[in-house]
Design a protein around this motif. Structure first.
Motif, mmCIF file in Angstrom:
data_model
loop_
_atom_site.group_PDB
_atom_site.id
_atom_site.type_symbol
_atom_site.label_atom_id
_atom_site.label_comp_id
_atom_site.label_asym_id
_atom_site.label_seq_id
_atom_site.Cartn_x
_atom_site.Cartn_y
_atom_site.Cartn_z
ATOM 1 N N GLY A 49 0.747 -1.173 -0.142
ATOM 2 C CA GLY A 49 -0.195 -0.060 0.022
ATOM 3 C C GLY A 49 0.760 1.282 0.044
ATOM 4 N N ALA A 50 2.030 1.166 -0.408
ATOM 5 C CA ALA A 50 3.023 2.351 -0.461
ATOM 6 C C ALA A 50 2.490 3.308 -1.557
ATOM 7 C CB ALA A 50 4.053 2.003 -0.942
ATOM 8 N N ASP A 51 2.678 4.707 -1.296
ATOM 9 C CA ASP A 51 2.238 5.667 -2.094
ATOM 10 C C ASP A 51 2.905 5.557 -3.606
ATOM 11 O OD1 ASP A 51 0.918 8.239 -3.063
ATOM 12 O OD2 ASP A 51 3.029 8.958 -2.844
ATOM 13 N N PRO A 52 2.069 5.135 -4.694
ATOM 14 C CA PRO A 52 2.399 5.078 -5.799
ATOM 15 C C PRO A 52 3.520 6.135 -6.646
ATOM 16 C CG PRO A 52 0.161 4.452 -6.135
ATOM 17 C CD PRO A 52 0.488 5.115 -4.604
ATOM 18 N N GLU A 53 3.287 7.129 -6.280
ATOM 19 C CA GLU A 53 4.165 8.382 -6.896
ATOM 20 C C GLU A 53 5.319 8.125 -6.164
ATOM 21 O OE1 GLU A 53 3.832 13.136 -7.319
ATOM 22 O OE2 GLU A 53 2.036 11.968 -7.548
ATOM 23 N N THR A 54 5.491 8.427 -4.760
ATOM 24 C CA THR A 54 6.543 8.231 -4.056
ATOM 25 C C THR A 54 7.613 7.114 -4.496
ATOM 26 O OG1 THR A 54 5.419 9.316 -2.323
ATOM 27 C CG2 THR A 54 7.575 8.141 -1.751
ATOM 28 N N VAL A 55 7.086 5.952 -4.544
ATOM 29 C CA VAL A 55 7.843 4.991 -4.726
ATOM 30 C C VAL A 55 8.319 4.639 -6.268
ATOM 31 C CG1 VAL A 55 7.121 3.455 -2.967
ATOM 32 C CG2 VAL A 55 5.975 3.042 -5.051
ATOM 33 N N ARG A 56 7.712 5.267 -7.139
ATOM 34 C CA ARG A 56 7.846 5.409 -8.471
ATOM 35 C C ARG A 56 8.884 6.422 -8.636
ATOM 36 N NH1 ARG A 56 1.640 4.358 -10.785
ATOM 37 N NH2 ARG A 56 1.726 2.134 -10.602
ATOM 38 N N SER A 57 8.630 7.486 -8.029
ATOM 39 C CA SER A 57 9.759 8.478 -8.154
ATOM 40 C C SER A 57 11.217 8.056 -7.447
ATOM 41 C CB SER A 57 9.319 9.629 -7.049
ATOM 42 O OG SER A 57 8.126 10.367 -7.983
ATOM 43 N N GLU A 58 11.263 7.235 -6.499
ATOM 44 C CA GLU A 58 12.425 6.604 -6.098
ATOM 45 C C GLU A 58 12.829 5.604 -6.894
ATOM 46 O OE1 GLU A 58 10.900 4.647 -2.385
ATOM 47 O OE2 GLU A 58 10.692 6.888 -1.200
ATOM 48 N N LEU A 59 12.176 4.948 -7.534
ATOM 49 C CA LEU A 59 12.660 3.884 -8.680
ATOM 50 C C LEU A 59 13.273 4.757 -9.673
ATOM 51 C CD1 LEU A 59 12.761 0.997 -9.880
ATOM 52 C CD2 LEU A 59 10.715 1.708 -11.342
ATOM 53 N N ALA A 60 12.567 5.811 -10.368
ATOM 54 C CA ALA A 60 13.434 6.793 -11.350
ATOM 55 C C ALA A 60 14.402 7.484 -10.813
ATOM 56 C CB ALA A 60 12.146 7.864 -11.688
ATOM 57 N N ARG A 61 14.671 7.780 -9.560
ATOM 58 C CA ARG A 61 15.720 8.449 -9.073
ATOM 59 C C ARG A 61 16.916 7.421 -8.962
ATOM 60 N NH1 ARG A 61 17.843 7.861 -4.496
ATOM 61 N NH2 ARG A 61 15.959 7.262 -3.538
ATOM 62 N N ARG A 62 16.529 6.252 -8.637
ATOM 63 C CA ARG A 62 17.800 5.290 -8.651
ATOM 64 C C ARG A 62 18.475 4.876 -9.774
ATOM 65 N NH1 ARG A 62 14.005 2.958 -4.678
ATOM 66 N NH2 ARG A 62 13.489 1.520 -6.334
ATOM 67 N N TRP A 63 17.325 4.814 -11.067
ATOM 68 C CA TRP A 63 17.993 4.705 -12.112
ATOM 69 C C TRP A 63 18.102 5.752 -12.889
ATOM 70 C CZ3 TRP A 63 19.501 -0.143 -13.311
ATOM 71 C CH2 TRP A 63 19.279 -1.140 -12.477
ATOM 72 N N ARG A 64 18.167 6.998 -12.587
ATOM 73 C CA ARG A 64 18.249 8.265 -13.096
ATOM 74 C C ARG A 64 17.376 8.327 -14.203
ATOM 75 N NH1 ARG A 64 24.221 9.613 -11.863
ATOM 76 N NH2 ARG A 64 24.368 8.857 -9.854
ATOM 77 N N LEU A 65 16.022 7.962 -14.276
ATOM 78 C CA LEU A 65 15.101 8.031 -15.527
ATOM 79 C C LEU A 65 14.553 9.457 -15.331
ATOM 80 C CD1 LEU A 65 13.380 4.584 -14.901
ATOM 81 C CD2 LEU A 65 15.388 5.229 -16.314
ATOM 82 N N ARG A 66 14.391 9.822 -16.541
ATOM 83 C CA ARG A 66 13.474 11.126 -16.832
ATOM 84 C C ARG A 66 12.338 10.735 -17.697
ATOM 85 N NH1 ARG A 66 17.367 15.457 -18.877
ATOM 86 N NH2 ARG A 66 18.561 13.718 -19.384
ATOM 87 N N CYS A 67 11.381 11.005 -17.458
ATOM 88 C CA CYS A 67 10.074 10.655 -18.058
ATOM 89 C C CYS A 67 9.529 11.769 -18.654
ATOM 90 C CB CYS A 67 9.041 9.960 -17.171
ATOM 91 S SG CYS A 67 9.642 8.172 -16.719
ATOM 92 N N ARG A 68 9.135 11.962 -19.926
ATOM 93 C CA ARG A 68 8.745 12.944 -20.613
ATOM 94 C C ARG A 68 7.187 12.633 -21.143
ATOM 95 N NH1 ARG A 68 13.741 14.956 -24.260
ATOM 96 N NH2 ARG A 68 15.247 15.168 -22.429
ATOM 97 N N PRO A 69 6.263 13.906 -21.100
ATOM 98 C CA PRO A 69 4.863 13.455 -21.615
ATOM 99 C C PRO A 69 4.969 13.461 -23.034
ATOM 100 C CG PRO A 69 5.118 15.988 -20.938
ATOM 101 C CD PRO A 69 6.498 15.181 -20.475
#
Length: 69
Positions: A49-69
């Motif tokens: 039940g973790a906050d999806p936005e928070t854990v996805r942001s952490e995943l993106a930070r760990r892998w240095r991902l940048r998502c563009r619309p």
């Protein structure tokens, strides 16, 4: 795509035509560490039940991902 097809001639031909974002995506899909981290992130969202936005942001930070619309 199942991993057994990753080295097929058709797949290699498609990879040769990719631009940088597509190549980066293929790299991540084939990276076992990334796949485990992504699965762990999904479990955190669905089971814990973790906050999806928070854990996805952490995943993106760990892998240095940048998502563009």
């Amino acid at each position: 795509m199942p991993t057994q097809y990753w080295r097929s001639p058709e797949t290699i031909e498609r990879l040769n035509r990719l631009e940088r974002p597509g190549f980066a995506l293929e790299f991540l899909r084939r990276n076992a560490d990334y796949r485990r981290d992504f699965a762990r992130t999904q479990r955190q969202i669905t089971r814990e039940g973790a906050d999806p936005e928070t854990v996805r942001s952490e995943l993106a930070r760990r892998w240095r991902l940048r998502c563009r619309p």
